[in-house]
Scaffold this active site. Structure first.
Site, short mmCIF file in Angstrom:
data_model
loop_
_atom_site.label_atom_id
_atom_site.label_comp_id
_atom_site.label_asym_id
_atom_site.label_seq_id
_atom_site.Cartn_x
_atom_site.Cartn_y
_atom_site.Cartn_z
N ILE A 78 11.00 18.43 -36.21
CA ILE A 78 12.40 18.39 -35.80
C ILE A 78 13.20 17.69 -36.90
CG2 ILE A 78 12.16 16.22 -34.51
CD1 ILE A 78 14.10 17.50 -32.40
N CYS A 79 14.35 18.28 -37.23
CA CYS A 79 15.26 17.62 -38.16
C CYS A 79 16.63 17.55 -37.49
CB CYS A 79 15.25 18.26 -39.55
SG CYS A 79 16.39 19.59 -39.83
N ARG A 80 17.65 17.36 -38.23
CA ARG A 80 18.96 17.09 -37.63
C ARG A 80 19.58 18.31 -36.94
NH1 ARG A 80 24.23 14.93 -40.83
NH2 ARG A 80 25.51 14.47 -39.00
N TRP A 85 13.25 22.11 -41.10
CA TRP A 85 11.89 22.14 -40.56
C TRP A 85 11.41 23.55 -40.29
CZ3 TRP A 85 16.08 20.86 -37.80
CH2 TRP A 85 16.33 21.62 -36.69
N PHE A 107 17.47 17.79 -33.70
CA PHE A 107 17.69 16.55 -32.99
C PHE A 107 19.01 16.57 -32.23
CE2 PHE A 107 19.25 12.24 -32.50
CZ PHE A 107 18.17 11.65 -31.87
#
Length: 126
Positions: A78-80, A85, A107
């Site tokens: 998971i990234c922003r 990802w 996220f």
């Protein structure tokens, strides 16, 4: 390239990712350090920079983290927002890590879904 990568990996909603985490999957936050430091994190998650991610998760590498005990381990990246990802998950699958997935919306979507967050930093794995 992003569309191709996403077509070849499994993608989870934030709620599905949370359920899988409760069942034993490991969430890896690949947000930048700046983003991790300026926002809450996911309880129980690991933080690994994208630049070292492949050799931290592959059990055949000397620098793998202890949790990387099998090519079949379920990793949820998971990234922003949801781009970094997807490519990372695709790359890890090419290396033989067949159960790597990402979270649709990242996220931001996790937080918007009202899923658990914490002000405690994630477990950082340099």
């Amino acid at each position: 390239m992003l569309a191709r990568a996403r077509a070849e990996i499994d993608r989870l909603t934030p709620a599905e990712a949370h359920a899988e985490q409760r069942a034993g999957a490991i969430i890896v936050e690949v947000r930048t350090e700046v983003h991790r430091d300026s926002a809450p994190s996911i309880p129980g998650s690991l933080a690994i920079d994208l630049t070292v991610l492949p050799w931290r998760l592959d059990p055949d590498f000397d620098w793998a983290i202890p949790e990387a005990d099998s090519l079949d381990r379920r990793w949820i990246l998971i990234c922003r927002h949801g781009c970094s990802w997807s490519l990372a998950a695709w790359n890890l699958r090419q290396m033989g890590l067949t159960r790597v997935v990402d979270v649709i919306g990242g996220f931001d979507a996790w937080k918007a879904a009202g899923l658990p967050t914490t002000d405690t930093p994630p477990d950082r794995r340099p």
